[in-house]
Design a protein around this motif. Structure first.
Motif, PDB file in Angstrom:
ATOM      1  N   SER A 843       0.848  -1.195   0.000  1.00 39.10           N
ATOM      2  CA  SER A 843       0.000   0.000   0.000  1.00 39.10           C
ATOM      3  C   SER A 843       0.876   1.235   0.000  1.00 39.10           C
ATOM      4  N   ALA A 844       0.217   2.362  -0.277  1.00 40.61           N
ATOM      5  CA  ALA A 844       0.896   3.646  -0.355  1.00 40.61           C
ATOM      6  C   ALA A 844       0.542   4.490   0.863  1.00 40.61           C
ATOM      7  N   PRO A 845       1.370   5.477   1.171  1.00 41.69           N
ATOM      8  CA  PRO A 845       1.029   6.390   2.270  1.00 41.69           C
ATOM      9  C   PRO A 845      -0.280   7.109   1.983  1.00 41.69           C
ATOM     10  N   TRP A 862       2.399  12.966   5.636  1.00 40.22           N
ATOM     11  CA  TRP A 862       1.642  11.793   5.234  1.00 40.22           C
ATOM     12  C   TRP A 862       1.446  10.864   6.435  1.00 40.22           C
ATOM     13  N   GLU A 863       0.494   9.983   6.303  1.00 34.51           N
ATOM     14  CA  GLU A 863       0.289   8.938   7.309  1.00 34.51           C
ATOM     15  C   GLU A 863       1.189   7.749   6.948  1.00 34.51           C
ATOM     16  N   PRO A 864       1.908   7.208   7.919  1.00 38.14           N
ATOM     17  CA  PRO A 864       2.818   6.090   7.587  1.00 38.14           C
ATOM     18  C   PRO A 864       2.035   4.831   7.208  1.00 38.14           C
ATOM     19  N   VAL A 865       2.696   3.995   6.425  1.00 35.00           N
ATOM     20  CA  VAL A 865       2.094   2.721   6.014  1.00 35.00           C
ATOM     21  C   VAL A 865       2.192   1.739   7.173  1.00 35.00           C
ATOM     22  N   LEU A 866       1.136   0.969   7.375  1.00 30.91           N
ATOM     23  CA  LEU A 866       1.150  -0.035   8.437  1.00 30.91           C
ATOM     24  C   LEU A 866       2.322  -1.007   8.249  1.00 30.91           C
ATOM     25  N   THR A 867       2.890  -1.433   9.377  1.00 24.30           N
ATOM     26  CA  THR A 867       4.043  -2.334   9.323  1.00 24.30           C
ATOM     27  C   THR A 867       3.728  -3.596   8.544  1.00 24.30           C
ATOM     28  N   SER A 868       2.517  -4.107   8.734  1.00 24.20           N
ATOM     29  CA  SER A 868       2.142  -5.344   8.033  1.00 24.20           C
ATOM     30  C   SER A 868       2.058  -5.130   6.531  1.00 24.20           C
ATOM     31  N   ASN A 905      11.227   5.812   9.594  1.00 20.63           N
ATOM     32  CA  ASN A 905       9.761   5.864   9.686  1.00 20.63           C
ATOM     33  C   ASN A 905       9.323   7.316   9.824  1.00 20.63           C
ATOM     34  N   ARG A 906       9.587   8.090   8.781  1.00 25.36           N
ATOM     35  CA  ARG A 906       9.235   9.519   8.770  1.00 25.36           C
ATOM     36  C   ARG A 906       7.794   9.725   8.364  1.00 25.36           C
ATOM     37  N   THR A 907       7.229  10.825   8.821  1.00 25.61           N
ATOM     38  CA  THR A 907       5.872  11.191   8.390  1.00 25.61           C
ATOM     39  C   THR A 907       5.838  12.576   7.762  1.00 25.61           C
ATOM     40  N   ASP A 908       7.007  13.175   7.541  1.00 25.67           N
ATOM     41  CA  ASP A 908       7.030  14.489   6.898  1.00 25.67           C
ATOM     42  C   ASP A 908       8.404  14.701   6.303  1.00 25.67           C
ATOM     43  N   LEU A 922       3.060  15.859  -6.836  1.00 27.76           N
ATOM     44  CA  LEU A 922       3.918  14.902  -6.125  1.00 27.76           C
ATOM     45  C   LEU A 922       3.135  13.647  -5.782  1.00 27.76           C
ATOM     46  N   ASN A 923       3.891  12.591  -5.542  1.00 26.70           N
ATOM     47  CA  ASN A 923       3.332  11.370  -4.945  1.00 26.70           C
ATOM     48  C   ASN A 923       4.401  10.749  -4.048  1.00 26.70           C
ATOM     49  N   ILE A 924       3.977   9.828  -3.200  1.00 26.86           N
ATOM     50  CA  ILE A 924       4.868   9.244  -2.185  1.00 26.86           C
ATOM     51  C   ILE A 924       4.747   7.732  -2.260  1.00 26.86           C
TER      52      ILE A 924
END
Length: 1194
Positions: A843-845, A862-868, A905-908, A922-924
């Protein structure tokens, strides 16, 4: 008992042990003082064997001894009925014993044959002996028979029968001749197990008349002889038919078998197969005897497995296979093969193994306290399965009085809640068709207070660091509890360094001086308490501090060996000196002192190894040194060389993992040996490669070498002095260490996945020397971390990795690798954490937001992607962004994509270097070790306006005496909506001083202006920039010179008509032209104007940023007063143009590549290069005219 070996420094620790109720192991002690007044049921201590063959010439002695309290009485049965000893005058029972002595003088021993059984009883029970079968040995005579001569043809087989009379026990058979010499036997002629003599084929040499069979009866030591047998071997080819007919009347003459060469066939046993039975624990003898010509060879093998090599032997020239201590596994088909050059024959013997009863667990005596419970077990095995019968006091249990506390379950008797007075002796009888077993076990119900059996005040002495054992043997019923105390005040806990054994013994694992003292053991049960005191003295070890040293002494000189010893002062030491491990010579030249040995006037016979041995009553220590005697020689010139290699390497004190190496040093060559280097070669794992093992001081000649298991060691020694190394010594003899389980496990254990569904466990393999034994393998264990599941394992060999398939994606695993070999496992390995393989993120952020800080900087969140969903080791987030277009342009002009990776594990993150007044997208993506995940949806954002870029060009046209025209182009990067332009200019006089600044503003839509009211023949410098609502952009500069007025022109014309002036001007113009060309080529830069004073006066904000760090402009550095400004030139039309070179306002401390703040203000120094004019034509490449050059001097 777990004996942990950790030393605890404690002057006294508590040690309490409660010995559990061991109802199956307690024995009544034999100490008479203890036995006095202690009741005990009878116990049979000695009896005759079950099958007792007697010598009829001697009295019969049938043993039956027993113990008990009170002492038991004895009686006998014979053939199942009471045997009244007193009624037979020939029978005597020994006093206080049940042993029978039967006097058979004048009587026949047969009268006393039969089955005897002894009974021993007292008030506490009855014990019985085995059934003793008494039989008389017999050695009957051979029956007389008339033996006729046996005539046989050469080459045929022959059997000479012995058939001895049946004796008891069976006789031993052997064949001899008349001279009592054993008949020679070989593969052709041999004796069978039944005593018959077999000939595979006969030869003419076999003819003789004294084949005699003897039978020796061992009990009577008599030998019986059979009538001699005569054998005549005839060669029929040499006898005519008439002689042959003469012999044909007898029945014993010839066998019909041919006498020529033939294939083997079996004489015993007959047929293709046979059957034989053997008893477990007995001896199995299989026999195959074959006839044939040439003589066959016999071989054996087992069809259903291997022959038991450790218990097997061949006899009678391979014709008999003997297996000792027969086991059930020995059953099966055994095949013997007889083979000669013409063929082979086979016979199969099927062996069945049966078993008489044998013990698995015999019943043991029980001592129980009232109310306790005990179990008697009688576990046996056999084939067929034995029948078990229990008796009590010699009476079958089913016929004995009922006892509710007793329960019989096949091979077990359970006694519950026993009472005083219920003591008895139980018999277990296990039998099958091949024999029986009988065992007595008493149950003694006692209530006895504790008794300490260890003598009081014992003193135990031990050397430091050795174990100490303090005894506290006790007896009581119930079994006493043992408690130990130290120094009568501190109880001792059952922990290191103390260990209490089940028999009450206190063990101190590693005794130290602080453990010395008085120890008290207390034995207690519910009937009382007894204590005993013992003393422990821990002594210092005996150590040799100054060892004797290797000496080289000239003949007739004195040799002194020192041996200084430290020992415990309370121990009396004894010093002994040995020479070559023997006593010293009885010679007055040898003087032994308390710590030295002196040898006066040494001779060659004194050479050898001298050892000092220090003994005490508890330990000893020793040290050795060699003495070498050399001839006294004149002192030669000293030559220093490498030492000679050591010699006579010897291995001593050989142990599993160590050995002591000794050697004799070589000649030192006038340079003392500093050290010895011991090397080893492992012939098993790395032959031909020598490794350093240890170093010893140059004064030593021994080395204690620690070794690894499963290695074939050879050692060599090198000597080292200040000159260098000696040659290596000759290798020692090979020393092989036994294999053992590995001592270490593989290192560098890692668990890393290479695919999304696997885990690769890797390690560094052990070396051959580390393997410790054959069959090195690696036990790989793994399990998912933090999940309750068992370890999975796989054993691999010759590998440094193992791949686990079918794992979940990127989950932690605990992995460990253990070394194993044929002799066991290595130490328990430590687990390391690894991860299974990664896969690309799924999945994507989400929740992407952009916060624009200014025209060149934005923050993205952005919201971080779940570890799973990351499915791997998170490396960061990749932000891709690009400029779609400027906001003042309608059409998209997408630029090259830019990428930033934010680790962890950055969110910005921040996006620098943006262009103002632009549309960005932009995209992440999340990034792991496998790759990138899908991008987030494209997100658009706009940057606000900023300061514009520099105008694209500034040109000066139509230069006149007091006016000129300026043209300019809009900036290439507006960075917003243009609000106008700012023009600043100032004159520059002939001394390079700047005049007052004039400023003009122009709307954004203008691109030209005419400046009037200028001074004629004056140089002007122009500063021009564009503006938006955010401020002014970078400034570009240009210079120009107005032309002279008409009067000056006329003067010039007049002057120009003069010849001298024309020549002078031409020369000057030519010189200036050359200088300008040189300056143009070298692109020299000009000096700086002294503008600080004027800038301070004007304080123009647009010019302020043009200052250097100190706030000032420089000065023109030209030394010539009338030289034009560097970096400028005057076109022929009078307009000062900007050149393509780097010459520009940079020469005055300004440049076009400076840095700007987000509001467009200039930061830093004016440095760098100005962009080239975008509007350059032919006029920019015109050469400067001499007239304009002259104007610069005015």
């Amino acid at each position: 008992m777990d004996r942990k070996r950790k030393w605890v420094l404690s002057s006294g620790a508590l040690l309490v042990i409660f010995l559990g109720r061991m109802t199956t192991a307690l024995e009544v002690p034999l100490d008479p003082k203890v036995l006095e007044g202690l009741p005990q049921p009878p116990t049979i201590t000695h009896q005759s064997p079950k099958d007792f063959i007697i010598d009829p010439r001697e009295n019969i002695l049938i043993y039956c001894e027993a113990k008990g309290k009170p002492h038991p009485s004895f009686s006998w049965t014979r053939n199942g009925t009471h045997f009244d000893v007193e009624k037979d005058s020939k029978v005597l029972m020994k006093p206080s014993s049940g042993t029978l002595v039967i006097d058979i003088s004048g009587e026949k021993a047969e009268a006393y044959e039969g089955i005897y059984q002894c009974t021993a009883r007292n008030e506490h029970g009855t014990a019985v002996s085995n059934n003793i079968f008494i039989r008389q040995s017999r050695s009957p005579l051979w029956s007389k028979e008339r033996k006729e001569a046996i005539m046989v043809q050469v080459g045929v087989s022959l059997v000479l029968q012995c058939r001895p009379p049946a004796g008891l026990p069976p006789p031993i058979i052997f064949w001899m001749d008349n001279n009592f010499q054993r008949l020679p036997q070989n593969t052709r002629v041999s004796q069978a197990l039944n005593g018959d003599l077999y000939f595979s084929n006969v030869l003419l040499d076999d003819t003789r008349n004294d084949y005699i069979c003897y039978a020796r009866f061992p009990h009577t030591q008599t030998i019986q002889q059979k009538q001699p047998i005569t054998v005549k071997v005839l060669d029929m080819d040499a006898i005519n038919e008439t002689v042959a007919a003469l012999y044909n009347y007898t029945n014993n003459l010839f066998v019909d078998s041919p006498s020529g060469e033939r294939r083997p066939s079996f004489m015993a046993p007959l047929g293709r197969s046979s059957t034989q039975m053997a008893l477990r624990g007995g001896v199995l003898e299989l026999e195959c005897i074959a006839e044939g010509l040439p003589t066959p060879e016999v071989s054996w093998y087992k069809e259903s497995g291997d022959l038991p090599s450790s218990r097997m032997s061949f006899h009678n020239f391979q014709k008999t296979l003997k297996i000792a201590d027969v086991m059930e596994a020995d059953a099966g088909d055994y095949r013997c093969t007889a083979k000669n050059s013409l063929g082979s024959a086979h016979h199969t013997i099927k062996v069945n193994v049966k078993a008489a009863p044998f013990w698995i667990s015999a019943p043991r005596n029980l001592i129980l306290a009232p109310k306790e419970t005990g179990i008697l077990t009688c576990r046996v095995s056999g084939d067929p399965k034995p029948q078990i019968a229990w008796s009590v006091n010699g009476v079958p249990i089913e016929n004995s009085p009922k006892d509710t506390s007793r329960k019989v379950e096949d091979d077990t008797v359970i006694l519950s809640d026993v009472q005083t007075g219920s003591s008895a002796v139980y018999q277990c009888n296990a039998s099958n068709e091949f024999g029986y077993l009988l065992a007595n076990a008493f149950v003694n119900v006692l209530a006895e207070a504790p008794r300490v059996l260890t003598p009081p005040n014992n003193v135990y002495q031990v050397i430091t660091n050795n174990p100490a054992f303090l005894d506290c043997a006790s007896f009581g019923s119930p079994i006493p509890t043992i408690t130990w105390f130290k120094d009568s005040q501190t109880s001792i806990l059952n922990r290191d360094p103390y260990v209490i054994h089940n028999n009450g013994t206190l063990e101190i694992n590693v005794a130290q001086s602080l453990n010395s003292g008085k120890y008290t053991c207390i034995a207690s049960n519910n009937l009382g308490t007894r204590e005993n005191h013992v003393y422990l003295e821990v002594k210092e070890p005996t150590r040799i501090l100054a060892q004797p040293e290797y000496m080289v002494v000239q003949r007739n000189r004195k040799a002194v060996f020192e041996c200084k010893v430290k020992h415990d002062p309370t121990l009396i030491p004894t010093m002994n000196w040995l020479k070559d491990n023997g006593e010293l010579p009885d010679d007055e030249r040898f003087l032994v002192d308390t710590d030295s040995l002196t040898i006066n006037e040494v001779t060659e016979e004194d050479e050898g190894t001298y050892t000092c041995v220090m003994n005490t009553t508890l330990d000893q220590d020793s040290a050795s040194a060699m003495l070498t005697v050399v001839e006294a020689t004149p002192t030669p010139a000293i030559v220093y060389e490498e030492p000679d290699p050591p010699t006579d390497l010897e291995l001593t004190d050989q142990r599993e993992r160590s050995v002591q190496l000794t050697w004799i040093p070589g000649d030192e060559h006038n340079s003392p040996t500093q050290k010895f280097l011991v090397q080893y070669e492992d012939l098993l794992h790395q032959a031909g490669v020598w490794h350093n093992l240890t170093e010893e001081e140059g004064t030593k000649t021994t080395a204690h070498l620690d070794l690894s298991p499963y290695a074939y060691y050879s050692f060599r020694v090198l000597a080292v002095n200040h000159v260098g190394f000696s040659q290596p010594s000759q290798p020692s003899r090979q020393y092989r260490t036994n294999p053992a389980a590995p001592d270490v496990n593989p290192t560098d254990v890692h668990g890393v996945g290479t695919e999304h569904n696997n885990l690769v466990i890797s390690w560094k393999e052990l070396t051959g020397l580390q393997s410790n034994g054959p069959g090195l393998q690696y036990k790989v264990n793994w399990r998912q971390k933090d999940v309750e599941e068992d370890w999975l394992s796989e054993t691999v060999a010759n590998a440094s990795k193992y791949v686990v398939s079918g794992t979940p994606t990127f989950v932690p695993y605990e992995v460990k690798v253990q070394a194993v070999n044929d002799y066991g496992n290595g130490p328990a390995p430590e687990a390391v954490v690894g991860y299974s393989g990664e896969d690309v993120p799924m999945s994507a952020p989400e929740s992407v937001q952009v916060l624009v800080q200014n025209g060149t900087l934005a923050e993205v969140h952005w919201e971080p992607v779940l570890t799973s969903m990351v499915r791997g080791r998170l490396q960061g987030y990749k932000v891709s962004y690009w400029r779609e277009r400027s906001l003042h342009q309608a059409e998209a002009q997408q630029e090259e994509q830019q990428v930033l990776l934010f680790s962890g594990n950055r969110t910005d993150g921040r996006l620098p270097g943006l262009k103002p007044y632009s549309l960005y997208t932009l995209n992440i993506r999340v990034v792991n070790g496998k790759g990138e995940g899908p991008p987030s949806p494209n997100h658009n954002f706009e940057t606000p306006e900023g300061v514009p870029g520099p105008p694209s060009f500034l040109r000066i046209k139509n230069t006149d005496m007091d006016s000129l025209t300026l043209e300019w182009g809009p900036p290439q990067d507006n960075n917003g909506r243009l609000t106008g332009y700012t023009l600043k200019y100032q004159p520059v006089n002939s001394s390079n001083e700047l005049g007052p600044v004039e400023e003009m503003m122009f709307p954004a839509n203008e691109t030209t202006v005419i400046l009037a009211d200028l001074k004629y023949s004056t140089r002007y410098k122009f500063y021009f920039n564009a503006k938006t609502i955010k401020g002014s952009g970078p400034t570009i500069t240009e210079e120009a010179v107005t032309i002279m007025d008409e009067a000056m022109k006329s003067d010039q014309v007049d002057l120009a008509t003069q010849g001298w002036f024309i020549g002078l001007m031409c020369a000057i113009a030519l010189l200036i032209l050359v200088l300008l060309i040189i300056c143009f080529i070298k692109r020299n830069k000009g000096g700086k104007y002294p503008v600080k004073e004027k800038e301070d006066a004007h304080q123009d904000p647009e010019i302020q940023p043009m200052k250097d760090d100190d706030g000032t402009f420089g000065e023109y550095s030209d030394t010539e007063d009338h030289k034009p400004l560097k970096g400028s030139r005057t076109p022929s039309n009078g307009t000062v143009k900007r050149d393509d070179s780097d010459d520009s306002l940079v020469d005055y401390g300004e440049g076009g590549d400076g840095q700007f703040n987000e509001d467009g203000s200039f930061i830093g120094q004016y440095s760098g290069k100005k962009e080239k004019d975008t509007h350059e034509g032919n006029e920019s490449s015109e050469a400067p005219s001499p007239v304009n050059a002259m104007n610069s001097f005015v």
